[in-house]
Design a protein around this motif. Structure first.
Motif, PDB file in Angstrom:
ATOM      1  N   ILE A 162     -31.215 -16.378 -22.940  1.00 59.14           N
ATOM      2  CA  ILE A 162     -29.924 -15.702 -22.723  1.00 59.14           C
ATOM      3  C   ILE A 162     -30.149 -14.230 -22.372  1.00 59.14           C
ATOM      4  CG2 ILE A 162     -27.740 -15.048 -23.804  1.00 59.14           C
ATOM      5  CD1 ILE A 162     -28.001 -17.627 -25.544  1.00 59.14           C
ATOM      6  N   ALA A 163     -31.142 -13.611 -22.999  1.00 59.97           N
ATOM      7  CA  ALA A 163     -31.452 -12.210 -22.685  1.00 59.97           C
ATOM      8  C   ALA A 163     -31.950 -12.077 -21.244  1.00 59.97           C
ATOM      9  CB  ALA A 163     -32.498 -11.676 -23.665  1.00 59.97           C
ATOM     10  N   GLU A 164     -32.695 -13.076 -20.791  1.00 55.32           N
ATOM     11  CA  GLU A 164     -33.195 -13.053 -19.418  1.00 55.32           C
ATOM     12  C   GLU A 164     -32.045 -13.181 -18.413  1.00 55.32           C
ATOM     13  OE1 GLU A 164     -36.783 -15.554 -19.023  1.00 55.32           O
ATOM     14  OE2 GLU A 164     -35.927 -16.103 -17.071  1.00 55.32           O
ATOM     15  N   TRP A 165     -31.051 -14.001 -18.748  1.00 60.38           N
ATOM     16  CA  TRP A 165     -29.897 -14.149 -17.850  1.00 60.38           C
ATOM     17  C   TRP A 165     -29.183 -12.808 -17.679  1.00 60.38           C
ATOM     18  CZ3 TRP A 165     -27.666 -18.984 -20.841  1.00 60.38           C
ATOM     19  CH2 TRP A 165     -28.567 -20.046 -20.711  1.00 60.38           C
ATOM     20  N   GLU A 166     -29.079 -12.048 -18.768  1.00 60.03           N
ATOM     21  CA  GLU A 166     -28.445 -10.726 -18.639  1.00 60.03           C
ATOM     22  C   GLU A 166     -29.261  -9.837 -17.702  1.00 60.03           C
ATOM     23  OE1 GLU A 166     -27.101  -8.584 -22.189  1.00 60.03           O
ATOM     24  OE2 GLU A 166     -27.632  -6.694 -21.204  1.00 60.03           O
ATOM     25  N   GLN A 167     -30.590  -9.890 -17.833  1.00 59.62           N
ATOM     26  CA  GLN A 167     -31.466  -9.112 -16.937  1.00 59.62           C
ATOM     27  C   GLN A 167     -31.197  -9.449 -15.480  1.00 59.62           C
ATOM     28  OE1 GLN A 167     -34.017  -6.793 -17.358  1.00 59.62           O
ATOM     29  NE2 GLN A 167     -33.077  -6.580 -19.382  1.00 59.62           N
ATOM     30  N   LEU A 184     -21.234 -14.960 -15.399  1.00 60.98           N
ATOM     31  CA  LEU A 184     -21.500 -15.894 -16.494  1.00 60.98           C
ATOM     32  C   LEU A 184     -21.067 -15.297 -17.825  1.00 60.98           C
ATOM     33  CD1 LEU A 184     -22.958 -18.461 -17.684  1.00 60.98           C
ATOM     34  CD2 LEU A 184     -25.061 -17.096 -17.686  1.00 60.98           C
ATOM     35  N   LEU A 185     -20.200 -16.025 -18.530  1.00 62.10           N
ATOM     36  CA  LEU A 185     -19.865 -15.669 -19.906  1.00 62.10           C
ATOM     37  C   LEU A 185     -20.501 -16.690 -20.834  1.00 62.10           C
ATOM     38  CD1 LEU A 185     -18.113 -13.890 -21.901  1.00 62.10           C
ATOM     39  CD2 LEU A 185     -16.509 -15.773 -21.854  1.00 62.10           C
ATOM     40  N   VAL A 186     -21.337 -16.221 -21.730  1.00 66.69           N
ATOM     41  CA  VAL A 186     -21.970 -17.101 -22.712  1.00 66.69           C
ATOM     42  C   VAL A 186     -21.338 -16.828 -24.070  1.00 66.69           C
ATOM     43  CG1 VAL A 186     -24.139 -17.764 -23.818  1.00 66.69           C
ATOM     44  CG2 VAL A 186     -24.134 -17.081 -21.415  1.00 66.69           C
ATOM     45  N   ASN A 238     -30.375  -8.477 -25.538  1.00 68.35           N
ATOM     46  CA  ASN A 238     -29.034  -8.421 -24.955  1.00 68.35           C
ATOM     47  C   ASN A 238     -28.311  -7.142 -25.348  1.00 68.35           C
ATOM     48  OD1 ASN A 238     -29.081 -11.809 -25.185  1.00 68.35           O
ATOM     49  ND2 ASN A 238     -28.183 -10.888 -23.344  1.00 68.35           N
ATOM     50  N   GLN A 239     -27.676  -6.520 -24.337  1.00 66.90           N
ATOM     51  CA  GLN A 239     -26.889  -5.307 -24.590  1.00 66.90           C
ATOM     52  C   GLN A 239     -25.439  -5.479 -24.199  1.00 66.90           C
ATOM     53  OE1 GLN A 239     -29.116  -2.252 -22.577  1.00 66.90           O
ATOM     54  NE2 GLN A 239     -30.618  -2.150 -24.251  1.00 66.90           N
ATOM     55  N   ARG A 240     -25.176  -6.362 -23.213  1.00 64.58           N
ATOM     56  CA  ARG A 240     -23.777  -6.665 -22.855  1.00 64.58           C
ATOM     57  C   ARG A 240     -23.306  -7.746 -23.820  1.00 64.58           C
ATOM     58  NH1 ARG A 240     -23.081  -4.425 -17.596  1.00 64.58           N
ATOM     59  NH2 ARG A 240     -25.098  -3.768 -16.797  1.00 64.58           N
ATOM     60  N   LEU A 241     -22.970  -7.289 -25.014  1.00 63.41           N
ATOM     61  CA  LEU A 241     -22.838  -8.191 -26.160  1.00 63.41           C
ATOM     62  C   LEU A 241     -21.615  -7.803 -26.979  1.00 63.41           C
ATOM     63  CD1 LEU A 241     -24.064 -10.139 -28.341  1.00 63.41           C
ATOM     64  CD2 LEU A 241     -25.438  -8.215 -29.110  1.00 63.41           C
TER      65      LEU A 241
END
Ligand code: NAD
Ligand code: ZN
Length: 242
Positions: free
Chosen positions: A80-85, A12-14, A107-110
């Motif tokens: 959105i932070a939860e999706w990264e998790q 997923l790319l947001v 978010n860290q993959r940002l």
């Protein structure tokens, strides 16, 4: 409301714009009248504007800092932070926002395509951008403690190129062919390039494309799915993991 199903074989790319932070109290540019104290924002957010009147530009960004400092992430950022998790390296977030709220949400993959409101850099020396939450007194232009050159906000202004490493990172993620791709744009008017073109790159890679926005965007027709609504209300209910 439609829901987006994400399984173990999906990446997923947001991509987010100013709309995501509207519910945190940070105004969008075009949502208002595009003016700041009667100046078009392009005038206070461009290299030409900085050259012509750096103190005015610093007054604009000092106000932005004062306005954004007390703001906190809203349920849209938190979703959105939860999706990264959940997704780990099958997730990437590219934001046009400069307010830092995605990082605050976790978010860290940002990738911050347009820079960061709370960092400053030197216009003259190679010193790396540094954290700076100050609002400078009206009429002043801060100078570099190391070389005496003018400091400027670490923002990508109108007419300036994006960092090629950032674009490469997004491009690589879009073109990876190990998993099913989903691309989602949220809270963005689709008028700012090159971010507005990510949807086309995603489609060329066979991706499924989603748009969540308060109103139809300029490129709505390019998306497979459009959900009209506020991101803080839509995002927490949008995705189911299976
Ligand atoms: N928060 C910030 O950091 C911030 C704020 C303003 C401007 N900017 C800068 O200015 C540029 C403006 O471009 P842009 O396209 O991101 O913003 P924009 O202002 O052009 O568009 C924002 C879009 O968000 C939508 N929107 C408003 N509230 C929403 C909500 N609650 N939920 C979902 N959608 C909502 C609007 O309908 C609009 O289409 C950006 O690239 C950014 O760098 C940043
Ligand atoms: Zn310097």
């Amino acid at each position: 409301m439609e829901t987006l199903r994400i399984d173990g074989n999906t990446r997923l790319l947001v991509m987010t714009g100013a709309g995501v932070s509207a519910e945190s109290g940070i105004p969008t540019f075009r949502g208002s009248d595009g003016l700041w104290e009667n100046h078009p924002v392009e005038q206070v957010a461009s290299p030409e504007g900085f050259h012509a009147d750096p103190a005015l530009v610093w007054r604009f960004y000092s106000q932005r800092r004062t306005g954004a400092r007390p703001c906190v992430p809203n349920p849209g950022h938190l979703a959105i932070a939860e999706w990264e998790q959940m997704l780990g390296d099958r997730f990437l977030l590219a934001t046009q926002n400069v307010d830092g709220l995605h990082r605050l949400a976790g978010n860290q993959r940002l990738v911050e395509l347009h820079g960061n409101l709370f960092t400053t850099r030197c216009t003259r020396c190679e010193r790396p951008p540094f954290e700076d939450r100050l609002a400078y007194p009206e009429g002043t232009v801060p100078l570099c403690g190391q070389c005496g050159g003018r400091l400027r906000p670490n923002i990508v202004w109108f007419g300036e190129p994006l960092d090629s490493r950032d674009l490469l990172q997004v491009g690589d993620f879009l073109r990876r062919d190990d998993t099913r791709l989903v691309f989602m744009a949220v809270g963005t008017s689709g008028a700012v390039w090159p971010a507005a073109g990510f949807v086309d790159t995603a489609r060329k890679s066979g991706g499924e494309t989603w748009l969540v926005n308060a109103e139809p965007a300029e490129n709505t027709g390019r998306f497979h799915h459009f959900i009209q609504g506020r991101s803080g209300e839509v995002l927490p209910k949008l995705v189911t993991f299976e």
